[in-house]
Design an enzyme around this catalytic site. Sequence first.
Site, PDB file in Angstrom:
ATOM      1  N   GLY A   1       2.081  32.341-121.114  1.00  0.00           N
ATOM      2  CA  GLY A   1       0.387  32.078-122.000  1.00  0.00           C
ATOM      3  C   GLY A   1       0.758  30.878-123.136  1.00  0.00           C
ATOM      4  O   GLY A   1      -0.149  30.706-124.271  1.00  0.00           O
TER       5      GLY A   1
ATOM      6  N   LYS B   1       0.182  26.832-119.705  1.00  0.00           N
ATOM      7  CA  LYS B   1       0.519  25.911-118.100  1.00  0.00           C
ATOM      8  C   LYS B   1      -0.577  25.893-117.170  1.00  0.00           C
ATOM      9  O   LYS B   1      -0.995  24.841-116.766  1.00  0.00           O
ATOM     10  CB  LYS B   1       1.654  26.158-117.624  1.00  0.00           C
ATOM     11  CG  LYS B   1       2.760  26.784-117.922  1.00  0.00           C
ATOM     12  CD  LYS B   1       4.018  27.249-117.390  1.00  0.00           C
ATOM     13  CE  LYS B   1       3.630  29.513-116.795  1.00  0.00           C
ATOM     14  NZ  LYS B   1       3.135  29.715-117.389  1.00  0.00           N
TER      15      LYS B   1
ATOM     16  N   LYS C   1       1.238  26.197-106.274  1.00  0.00           N
ATOM     17  CA  LYS C   1       1.343  27.133-107.058  1.00  0.00           C
ATOM     18  C   LYS C   1       2.321  27.828-105.860  1.00  0.00           C
ATOM     19  O   LYS C   1       1.921  29.221-105.479  1.00  0.00           O
ATOM     20  CB  LYS C   1       0.793  27.772-108.167  1.00  0.00           C
ATOM     21  CG  LYS C   1       0.872  29.559-108.970  1.00  0.00           C
ATOM     22  CD  LYS C   1       1.192  29.424-110.382  1.00  0.00           C
ATOM     23  CE  LYS C   1       2.065  31.373-111.074  1.00  0.00           C
ATOM     24  NZ  LYS C   1       1.523  30.039-112.395  1.00  0.00           N
TER      25      LYS C   1
ATOM     26  N   THR D   1       1.490  35.717-109.429  1.00  0.00           N
ATOM     27  CA  THR D   1       1.852  37.619-109.582  1.00  0.00           C
ATOM     28  C   THR D   1       0.280  37.383-110.006  1.00  0.00           C
ATOM     29  O   THR D   1       0.112  37.094-110.703  1.00  0.00           O
ATOM     30  CB  THR D   1       3.027  37.021-109.729  1.00  0.00           C
ATOM     31  OG1 THR D   1       3.165  36.804-111.463  1.00  0.00           O
ATOM     32  CG2 THR D   1       3.652  37.208-109.276  1.00  0.00           C
TER      33      THR D   1
ATOM     34  N   ASP E   1      -3.477  31.939-110.653  1.00  0.00           N
ATOM     35  CA  ASP E   1      -4.122  30.595-111.175  1.00  0.00           C
ATOM     36  C   ASP E   1      -4.570  29.635-110.343  1.00  0.00           C
ATOM     37  O   ASP E   1      -5.617  27.942-110.589  1.00  0.00           O
ATOM     38  CB  ASP E   1      -3.079  29.640-111.618  1.00  0.00           C
ATOM     39  CG  ASP E   1      -2.091  31.054-112.822  1.00  0.00           C
ATOM     40  OD1 ASP E   1      -2.963  31.325-113.297  1.00  0.00           O
ATOM     41  OD2 ASP E   1      -0.630  30.856-112.858  1.00  0.00           O
TER      42      ASP E   1
ATOM     43  N   GLY F   1       5.611  31.482-115.640  1.00  0.00           N
ATOM     44  CA  GLY F   1       6.578  32.136-117.172  1.00  0.00           C
ATOM     45  C   GLY F   1       7.358  30.571-117.158  1.00  0.00           C
ATOM     46  O   GLY F   1       7.058  29.497-117.433  1.00  0.00           O
TER      47      GLY F   1
ATOM     48  N   GLN G   1      -7.450  23.942-129.320  1.00  0.00           N
ATOM     49  CA  GLN G   1      -8.261  25.023-129.276  1.00  0.00           C
ATOM     50  C   GLN G   1      -9.654  24.507-128.401  1.00  0.00           C
ATOM     51  O   GLN G   1     -10.566  24.670-129.392  1.00  0.00           O
ATOM     52  CB  GLN G   1      -8.346  26.436-130.505  1.00  0.00           C
ATOM     53  CG  GLN G   1      -8.333  27.569-130.163  1.00  0.00           C
ATOM     54  CD  GLN G   1      -7.194  28.282-128.968  1.00  0.00           C
ATOM     55  OE1 GLN G   1      -6.308  28.378-129.302  1.00  0.00           O
ATOM     56  NE2 GLN G   1      -7.548  29.229-128.059  1.00  0.00           N
TER      57      GLN G   1
END
Length: 465
Positions: A263, A266, A283, A287, A295, A354, A436
């Site tokens: 999170g 990436k 990718k 999952t 993704d 991750g 952001q």
Amino acid sequence: MTPFLPDRSIAKRFDAAADRYEHHAWAQRHAAEALAERIAALALPAKPRILEIGCGTGLLTRALARRLGPADWTLSDIAPDMLRQARANLNLPARYLRMDGEHPAGLDGQYDLICSSLAVQWFGDLNAGLARLTRWLRPGGHLAIATLAQESFKEWHQAHAVLSLRAATPEYPPVADIRAGLLPGRVDSEQHVQSHHSGLAFLRGLKGIGATAPRAGHQPLNTAQLRAVLRQFDRQGACVTYQFAYGQWRKPRGVFVTGTDTGVGKTLVSALLTRAWQADYWKPLQTGLAEESGDSATVAALARLPPERLHAPAYALQAPLAPWAAASLENTCIDATRLTLPETAAPLVVEGAGGLYVPIDERSLIIDLIDNLGLPVVLAARSGLGTINHTLLSLEALRARKLPVLGVIMSGPPSDDNRRAIEHFGRIPVLAQIPQLDVVDAQAVDLWSKQLPTLDSLLSSNASR
């Protein structure tokens, strides 16, 4: 650094044969010319940097020099007398290096081409040795080899089998089993039949090229057994087959995007790089498909990717867990060692799952996959509180494995203090700080992708560090 030279008996045999090698090397000359033809068809740069493994007396070197023209040569061999003979035979400016190609050492950078003709079959573990060689390829570089495959010397083996004996010649792999790490490539083969006056002439020819090291554990034949084998070989026609396997692999120009945690942005970073470099996206381990589309779909939309530049995951799993855990819920076995990079001429962005220590299977973590793929890393990190510690720990883990890192991309409210600390203590550039974003869409990705450096500039900077 002293090169790793594990089996001096092999080197001694080739040293003893150096002066007369080319009088007997008819099959070796054929393989060298065939491999050189394949290499000449590759898209190599002008004056490529070339590393040859097991140059011997220079058969492949000469065949390539005629076809490629000027090059920056490093010629290596395990046998010093072979290197001496190569110097005498070649009229080329070259660096000569005594080195065991299975465990390369003493090299001065990366290469556009690493090649070898009928030397790598002496590796103790062929595929592991080829994988080590790929680490010395430049992005976009090629590995090209000729080696012996399973059907080689089948007539000689048959002459033994008829007498319930086993030949001393090494066992070679099936063509389909030859791999160079996780690089994309192909292996084709041909059968070359060589006639001899007799079985004794065949053995003298092997001795003449130094190829007499027996397979591990071989029990020598007694005189009567050897004579019986020679008579049987002669009755069969005194011919022997060489199955030449020609392997070609290319190291993609691209990056592996990993994160300091899950999170941390990436997928956004991957979309930005894919858009900026007009890259392909992959990718390998997806999952969480039970909760979202994945993704790959996100990056395709954000980076405006056409279908042909989007490569399907090797494993697509439902649970929002680490790949190992998600796979176990679906009775799926992931084998990270069998993942192969997609074959593409475009730059390639690979996104991990991750952080670095996320388990893939019972033996492998994401950091192991990065190591095996051989792509440099772009590290995605948060901009806020705690990112210095997480980012420096990730950089330290990558450096401990000697994995190249091109830079860090930070996401979230910009922090000049955090950026400065990461660049200072991490000794790595922060490539961008992505604020952001109120809306994350293709327009935003178009805008921010223009702020990123080019892939070529990053690769050049990394090579000079």
